[in-house]
Design a protein around this motif. Structure first.
Motif, PDB file in Angstrom:
ATOM      1  N   ASP A  88       0.859  -1.183   0.000  1.00 49.03           N
ATOM      2  CA  ASP A  88       0.000   0.000   0.000  1.00 49.03           C
ATOM      3  C   ASP A  88       0.894   1.232   0.000  1.00 49.03           C
ATOM      4  N   PRO A  89       0.803   2.083  -1.048  1.00 42.18           N
ATOM      5  CA  PRO A  89       1.675   3.261  -1.090  1.00 42.18           C
ATOM      6  C   PRO A  89       1.395   4.226   0.067  1.00 42.18           C
ATOM      7  N   GLY A  90       0.222   4.125   0.675  1.00 40.68           N
ATOM      8  CA  GLY A  90      -0.132   4.996   1.796  1.00 40.68           C
ATOM      9  C   GLY A  90       0.379   4.476   3.130  1.00 40.68           C
ATOM     10  N   GLY A  91       1.112   3.371   3.109  1.00 39.06           N
ATOM     11  CA  GLY A  91       1.669   2.841   4.351  1.00 39.06           C
ATOM     12  C   GLY A  91       0.759   1.853   5.069  1.00 39.06           C
ATOM     13  N   GLY A  92      -0.384   1.544   4.483  1.00 38.35           N
ATOM     14  CA  GLY A  92      -1.292   0.573   5.094  1.00 38.35           C
ATOM     15  C   GLY A  92      -0.792  -0.843   4.897  1.00 38.35           C
ATOM     16  N   ALA A  93      -1.617  -1.772   5.284  1.00 37.43           N
ATOM     17  CA  ALA A  93      -1.242  -3.189   5.178  1.00 37.43           C
ATOM     18  C   ALA A  93      -1.134  -3.609   3.712  1.00 37.43           C
ATOM     19  N   ALA A  94      -0.154  -4.441   3.432  1.00 39.89           N
ATOM     20  CA  ALA A  94       0.013  -4.979   2.083  1.00 39.89           C
ATOM     21  C   ALA A  94      -1.133  -5.947   1.797  1.00 39.89           C
ATOM     22  N   ARG A  95      -1.522  -6.016   0.532  1.00 34.23           N
ATOM     23  CA  ARG A  95      -2.574  -6.951   0.129  1.00 34.23           C
ATOM     24  C   ARG A  95      -1.936  -8.084  -0.649  1.00 34.23           C
ATOM     25  N   GLN A  96      -2.561  -9.241  -0.568  1.00 36.78           N
ATOM     26  CA  GLN A  96      -2.061 -10.408  -1.277  1.00 36.78           C
ATOM     27  C   GLN A  96      -3.146 -10.936  -2.213  1.00 36.78           C
TER      28      GLN A  96
END
Length: 135
Positions: A88-96
């Motif tokens: 996440d470019p906003g620093g949130g959790a990565a998605r898979q």
């Protein structure tokens, strides 16, 4: 210890294959696959579920798929399962996302017929051509 990662399944394409070309000349076709499951539970009720996968179909096979298959077509797929991780470019959790890197794909003939036309073979470099000499 050797490891294996082989995925085999069939389902319906959820979108038309979209082909992209890279500067290197390589191409990839991407589309989605819906795999529907249906069973009867212990109460005798019919239950259903669906799993969605992204497909990555490389090179000539991808170009053939983009020119031959479309959304809604029922296909059989053989490939390798890969989990694509998107930060996440906003620093949130990565998605898979589950993605199948396709080795073989083709229409099923359970509910349809197909007309097959072979693609022309690409010319092999001439052995007398010095730019293709084996060194």
């Amino acid at each position: 210890m050797s490891m294996a990662n082989q995925w085999v399944g069939w389902g319906n394409l959820t979108r038309d294959p979209e082909i992209r070309y890279f500067e290197s000349g390589t191409s990839v076709a991407n589309c989605g696959l819906a795999v529907n499951k249906r069973w009867t539970n212990k109460k005798g009720e019919i239950e259903e579920s669906v799993d969605f996968f992204d497909l990555a179909i490389w090179a000539d096979q991808g170009e053939n798929v983009a020119g031959s298959l479309s959304k809604g077509d029922r296909v059989m797929v053989v490939g390798n399962l890969r989990i694509r991780r998107v930060e996440d470019p906003g620093g949130g959790a990565a998605r898979q996302y589950p993605e199948i890197v396709v080795e073989e794909i083709g229409p099923t003939m359970r509910f349809a017929t197909v007309d097959i036309s072979k693609t022309p073979k690409k010319a092999k470099p001439s052995s007398s051509d010095p730019s293709h000499a084996n060194f």
